[in-house]
Structure formats: C-alpha cells, structure tokens
Design a protein around this motif. Structure first.
Motif, PDB file in Angstrom:
ATOM      1  N   LEU A  90      18.098   2.401  -5.311  1.00 43.70           N
ATOM      2  CA  LEU A  90      17.514   1.981  -4.039  1.00 43.70           C
ATOM      3  C   LEU A  90      16.875   3.153  -3.311  1.00 43.70           C
ATOM      4  O   LEU A  90      15.818   3.008  -2.695  1.00 43.70           O
ATOM      5  CB  LEU A  90      18.590   1.331  -3.164  1.00 43.70           C
ATOM      6  CG  LEU A  90      18.922  -0.134  -3.487  1.00 43.70           C
ATOM      7  CD1 LEU A  90      20.127  -0.595  -2.674  1.00 43.70           C
ATOM      8  CD2 LEU A  90      17.732  -1.041  -3.229  1.00 43.70           C
ATOM      9  N   ALA A  91      17.518   4.326  -3.386  1.00 42.25           N
ATOM     10  CA  ALA A  91      16.968   5.512  -2.726  1.00 42.25           C
ATOM     11  C   ALA A  91      15.596   5.850  -3.308  1.00 42.25           C
ATOM     12  O   ALA A  91      14.656   6.190  -2.574  1.00 42.25           O
ATOM     13  CB  ALA A  91      17.921   6.697  -2.880  1.00 42.25           C
ATOM     14  N   GLN A  92      15.455   5.749  -4.634  1.00 40.03           N
ATOM     15  CA  GLN A  92      14.162   6.019  -5.266  1.00 40.03           C
ATOM     16  C   GLN A  92      13.132   4.962  -4.882  1.00 40.03           C
ATOM     17  O   GLN A  92      11.955   5.278  -4.667  1.00 40.03           O
ATOM     18  CB  GLN A  92      14.323   6.069  -6.785  1.00 40.03           C
ATOM     19  CG  GLN A  92      15.083   7.286  -7.281  1.00 40.03           C
ATOM     20  CD  GLN A  92      15.243   7.301  -8.786  1.00 40.03           C
ATOM     21  OE1 GLN A  92      14.959   6.318  -9.469  1.00 40.03           O
ATOM     22  NE2 GLN A  92      15.709   8.419  -9.313  1.00 40.03           N
ATOM     23  N   ALA A  93      13.566   3.705  -4.788  1.00 42.96           N
ATOM     24  CA  ALA A  93      12.650   2.627  -4.397  1.00 42.96           C
ATOM     25  C   ALA A  93      12.126   2.849  -2.987  1.00 42.96           C
ATOM     26  O   ALA A  93      10.934   2.644  -2.710  1.00 42.96           O
ATOM     27  CB  ALA A  93      13.362   1.274  -4.493  1.00 42.96           C
ATOM     28  N   GLU A  94      12.999   3.288  -2.095  1.00 48.05           N
ATOM     29  CA  GLU A  94      12.580   3.550  -0.713  1.00 48.05           C
ATOM     30  C   GLU A  94      11.632   4.744  -0.656  1.00 48.05           C
ATOM     31  O   GLU A  94      10.655   4.740   0.102  1.00 48.05           O
ATOM     32  CB  GLU A  94      13.817   3.780   0.155  1.00 48.05           C
ATOM     33  CG  GLU A  94      14.619   2.487   0.371  1.00 48.05           C
ATOM     34  CD  GLU A  94      16.018   2.734   0.915  1.00 48.05           C
ATOM     35  OE1 GLU A  94      16.428   3.922   0.998  1.00 48.05           O
ATOM     36  OE2 GLU A  94      16.707   1.750   1.242  1.00 48.05           O
ATOM     37  N   ALA A  95      11.916   5.771  -1.473  1.00 47.53           N
ATOM     38  CA  ALA A  95      11.028   6.942  -1.521  1.00 47.53           C
ATOM     39  C   ALA A  95       9.662   6.560  -2.084  1.00 47.53           C
ATOM     40  O   ALA A  95       8.619   7.024  -1.598  1.00 47.53           O
ATOM     41  CB  ALA A  95      11.662   8.047  -2.364  1.00 47.53           C
ATOM     42  N   LEU A  96       9.651   5.704  -3.108  1.00 48.62           N
ATOM     43  CA  LEU A  96       8.397   5.241  -3.691  1.00 48.62           C
ATOM     44  C   LEU A  96       7.605   4.416  -2.675  1.00 48.62           C
ATOM     45  O   LEU A  96       6.386   4.557  -2.570  1.00 48.62           O
ATOM     46  CB  LEU A  96       8.676   4.404  -4.932  1.00 48.62           C
ATOM     47  CG  LEU A  96       7.452   3.799  -5.625  1.00 48.62           C
ATOM     48  CD1 LEU A  96       6.545   4.906  -6.168  1.00 48.62           C
ATOM     49  CD2 LEU A  96       7.885   2.860  -6.754  1.00 48.62           C
ATOM     50  N   GLU A  97       8.301   3.586  -1.926  1.00 45.73           N
ATOM     51  CA  GLU A  97       7.648   2.767  -0.900  1.00 45.73           C
ATOM     52  C   GLU A  97       6.953   3.654   0.129  1.00 45.73           C
ATOM     53  O   GLU A  97       5.805   3.410   0.513  1.00 45.73           O
ATOM     54  CB  GLU A  97       8.698   1.891  -0.221  1.00 45.73           C
ATOM     55  CG  GLU A  97       8.134   0.849   0.710  1.00 45.73           C
ATOM     56  CD  GLU A  97       7.621  -0.379  -0.020  1.00 45.73           C
ATOM     57  OE1 GLU A  97       7.058  -1.254   0.655  1.00 45.73           O
ATOM     58  OE2 GLU A  97       7.759  -0.460  -1.250  1.00 45.73           O
ATOM     59  N   LYS A  98       7.644   4.698   0.549  1.00 48.27           N
ATOM     60  CA  LYS A  98       7.083   5.633   1.528  1.00 48.27           C
ATOM     61  C   LYS A  98       5.858   6.348   0.950  1.00 48.27           C
ATOM     62  O   LYS A  98       4.830   6.505   1.634  1.00 48.27           O
ATOM     63  CB  LYS A  98       8.143   6.653   1.935  1.00 48.27           C
ATOM     64  CG  LYS A  98       7.683   7.635   2.992  1.00 48.27           C
ATOM     65  CD  LYS A  98       8.806   8.605   3.371  1.00 48.27           C
ATOM     66  CE  LYS A  98       8.334   9.619   4.403  1.00 48.27           C
ATOM     67  NZ  LYS A  98       9.406  10.592   4.743  1.00 48.27           N
ATOM     68  N   LEU A  99       5.956   6.764  -0.316  1.00 53.95           N
ATOM     69  CA  LEU A  99       4.838   7.447  -0.976  1.00 53.95           C
ATOM     70  C   LEU A  99       3.622   6.535  -1.055  1.00 53.95           C
ATOM     71  O   LEU A  99       2.492   6.962  -0.763  1.00 53.95           O
ATOM     72  CB  LEU A  99       5.258   7.878  -2.387  1.00 53.95           C
ATOM     73  CG  LEU A  99       4.130   8.386  -3.302  1.00 53.95           C
ATOM     74  CD1 LEU A  99       3.512   9.653  -2.740  1.00 53.95           C
ATOM     75  CD2 LEU A  99       4.647   8.621  -4.720  1.00 53.95           C
ATOM     76  N   MET A 100       3.830   5.291  -1.416  1.00 56.15           N
ATOM     77  CA  MET A 100       2.708   4.372  -1.565  1.00 56.15           C
ATOM     78  C   MET A 100       2.025   4.087  -0.226  1.00 56.15           C
ATOM     79  O   MET A 100       0.801   3.937  -0.167  1.00 56.15           O
ATOM     80  CB  MET A 100       3.178   3.076  -2.227  1.00 56.15           C
ATOM     81  CG  MET A 100       3.481   3.229  -3.705  1.00 56.15           C
ATOM     82  SD  MET A 100       3.770   1.649  -4.524  1.00 56.15           S
ATOM     83  CE  MET A 100       3.568   2.129  -6.233  1.00 56.15           C
ATOM     84  N   ILE A 101       2.803   4.034   0.829  1.00 55.25           N
ATOM     85  CA  ILE A 101       2.216   3.860   2.161  1.00 55.25           C
ATOM     86  C   ILE A 101       1.328   5.054   2.485  1.00 55.25           C
ATOM     87  O   ILE A 101       0.208   4.901   2.987  1.00 55.25           O
ATOM     88  CB  ILE A 101       3.322   3.687   3.224  1.00 55.25           C
ATOM     89  CG1 ILE A 101       4.021   2.324   3.040  1.00 55.25           C
ATOM     90  CG2 ILE A 101       2.734   3.784   4.636  1.00 55.25           C
ATOM     91  CD1 ILE A 101       5.246   2.138   3.896  1.00 55.25           C
ATOM     92  N   GLU A 102       1.818   6.261   2.169  1.00 53.33           N
ATOM     93  CA  GLU A 102       1.042   7.482   2.408  1.00 53.33           C
ATOM     94  C   GLU A 102      -0.260   7.477   1.598  1.00 53.33           C
ATOM     95  O   GLU A 102      -1.297   7.960   2.066  1.00 53.33           O
ATOM     96  CB  GLU A 102       1.870   8.713   2.036  1.00 53.33           C
ATOM     97  CG  GLU A 102       3.051   8.971   2.960  1.00 53.33           C
ATOM     98  CD  GLU A 102       3.917  10.126   2.473  1.00 53.33           C
ATOM     99  OE1 GLU A 102       3.601  10.690   1.398  1.00 53.33           O
ATOM    100  OE2 GLU A 102       4.905  10.450   3.149  1.00 53.33           O
ATOM    101  N   MET A 103      -0.197   6.920   0.382  1.00 50.89           N
ATOM    102  CA  MET A 103      -1.366   6.924  -0.504  1.00 50.89           C
ATOM    103  C   MET A 103      -2.245   5.682  -0.300  1.00 50.89           C
ATOM    104  O   MET A 103      -3.254   5.526  -0.986  1.00 50.89           O
ATOM    105  CB  MET A 103      -0.911   7.007  -1.970  1.00 50.89           C
ATOM    106  CG  MET A 103      -0.169   8.289  -2.316  1.00 50.89           C
ATOM    107  SD  MET A 103       0.298   8.375  -4.075  1.00 50.89           S
ATOM    108  CE  MET A 103      -1.306   8.632  -4.847  1.00 50.89           C
ATOM    109  N   ASN A 104      -1.816   4.820   0.607  1.00 48.86           N
ATOM    110  CA  ASN A 104      -2.561   3.586   0.913  1.00 48.86           C
ATOM    111  C   ASN A 104      -2.695   2.680  -0.313  1.00 48.86           C
ATOM    112  O   ASN A 104      -3.759   2.108  -0.584  1.00 48.86           O
ATOM    113  CB  ASN A 104      -3.942   3.905   1.475  1.00 48.86           C
ATOM    114  CG  ASN A 104      -4.578   2.699   2.174  1.00 48.86           C
ATOM    115  OD1 ASN A 104      -3.873   1.859   2.726  1.00 48.86           O
ATOM    116  ND2 ASN A 104      -5.895   2.610   2.136  1.00 48.86           N
ATOM    117  N   ILE A 105      -1.601   2.571  -1.083  1.00 49.40           N
ATOM    118  CA  ILE A 105      -1.551   1.655  -2.219  1.00 49.40           C
ATOM    119  C   ILE A 105      -0.269   0.842  -2.131  1.00 49.40           C
ATOM    120  O   ILE A 105       0.623   1.143  -1.323  1.00 49.40           O
ATOM    121  CB  ILE A 105      -1.610   2.404  -3.578  1.00 49.40           C
ATOM    122  CG1 ILE A 105      -0.464   3.421  -3.674  1.00 49.40           C
ATOM    123  CG2 ILE A 105      -2.953   3.073  -3.771  1.00 49.40           C
ATOM    124  CD1 ILE A 105      -0.407   4.141  -5.016  1.00 49.40           C
ATOM    125  N   SER A 106      -0.167  -0.201  -2.938  1.00 47.39           N
ATOM    126  CA  SER A 106       1.043  -1.026  -2.932  1.00 47.39           C
ATOM    127  C   SER A 106       1.219  -1.667  -4.295  1.00 47.39           C
ATOM    128  O   SER A 106       0.290  -1.695  -5.117  1.00 47.39           O
ATOM    129  CB  SER A 106       0.940  -2.118  -1.850  1.00 47.39           C
ATOM    130  OG  SER A 106      -0.166  -2.962  -2.101  1.00 47.39           O
TER     131      SER A 106
END
Length: 213
Positions: A90-106
C-alpha cells in the motif's frame, strides 16, 4: 494507455504482457529490469540502488519510485505503458499515486488475473522464461513452438531457480499479506477489472483486449 497487471506470482501477467505489447506497442515496465538497467547505466538512482544492494540492504521505496519516474519519462512511454511487479505494498501504491499526479498521468486500467493458489503452484513449477526478452512459457499449458526456444526472440528458455513448490508457497503467503490488499485500493478508484485467469491463454488475452478496447 497506462495499464497495471495485477495478480499473484504465476497468475500469467508476464505471458499476457507480451500480447499487450504486440497489439498496442507500449513497453512493459518491470521493476527488476529497471533496477538492473539503472545500475548498469550508472544513473544517480542506479548508484544509490547499487550501494543498497552491495551492502545487503533492500532498495528503498524512494529509490524505486525515483527509478520508475526516470523510466516513465522516456519517449517510449509517451503513449502508454504496462506496470508489472510494482507496486507491491500500500505504501508503494500511495507513492506511485503521488508520482503520477506530479507527472500528470494516471492509470487507465488495473487488470487482475484471478487464479486460485492451488493452480498457481503447478503453473510456476512448469514455467520457462527467456532471459533475453522476458517471454514466459509453460511446458504443459503454453509450450513454445520449438522446445526450449523462445517464440519471440529465438533465445534459449530457462527455469528460474526460485520456480519450485516451496518458494512458490512462500511467495504466495507474502503476496496475500502485502500485495492482495491493493485490490481494494484500486477497486475504490474505479480502475480495477477482474479476469478469470483459469481460462486458456487465448481466452484471457481476448478478455483483456475487450477491456482495453
């Protein structure tokens, strides 16, 4: 088209990734491959990862996410990618979610290949993989056209050292403890799609293509 393949070790993610790559022309993003590439290339994140591995420590989530960021920024990911093997917690999923928001992708779709544990063991023990291109086969369920040779690149197939019953049981226990909870995480986001992973390979591929459109 940004996709994540989800499921237990041996559920068939690697096999299906090859067919998705062939049809849609998007790269498969494997954390293991990325770590090795970053280390070999001597990137800043690769050097940090190398230092961790050489000291016997686990590579931190921050380093892995940094390597993923570098990989997703490459030109071949502009029209999409397939995430395989990450996130695992879950920690990695949350980190990935944050990264994708920064990169403007989903993520457009998370595709879960559902296979009972008892079938997983037989699948993994009979699995053969290509060390060159990552192609995955099975001696019974998905044999290569030529015995011992990869259909995709013509290189020899091997059995991984950890593809045995004892190791598979341990990996499944770890998966259920750490990774399975991500199912609800992505289902709540409305991107989770479930597929019966006990069907034959062609039927599973067709089900995936129907989801992806």
């Amino acid at each position: 088209m940004n996709i994540m393949l989800f499921g237990a070790p041996g559920a068939g993610k690697g096999t299906q990734a090859k067919y998705i790559i062939e049809k849609y022309g998007i790269p498969q993003i494997s954390t293991g491959d990325m770590l090795r590439a970053a280390v070999n290339a001597g990137t800043p994140m690769g050097l940090e990862a190398k230092a961790c591995m050489e000291s016997g420590k686990l590579v931190s989530d921050d380093i892995i996410v940094g390597i993923i960021k570098d990989r997703l920024s490459m030109e071949d990911c502009k029209k999409g990618f397939i995430l395989d093997g990450f996130p695992r917690t879950l920690a990695q999923a949350e980190a990935l979610e944050k990264l994708m928001i920064e990169m403007n992708i989903s993520l457009d779709k998370v595709i879960s290949l559902n296979v009972p544990d008892e079938l997983i063991v037989g699948r993994v023990v009979g699995r053969r993989v290509c060390k060159s291109c990552g192609g995955s086969f099975h001696v019974e369920f998905n044999p290569p056209k030529k015995e011992g040779i990869c259909d995709f690149c013509g290189q020899p197939l091997v059995q991984r050292k950890d593809d045995n019953a004892d190791t598979v049981a341990k990996r499944l226990a770890e998966y259920h403890a750490q990774t399975a909870p991500l199912f609800d995480f992505y289902k709540e986001k409305g991107v989770m799609e479930e597929i019966d992973g006990t069907k034959n390979i062609k039927e599973i591929t067709e089900d995936i293509f129907k989801i992806l459109g």
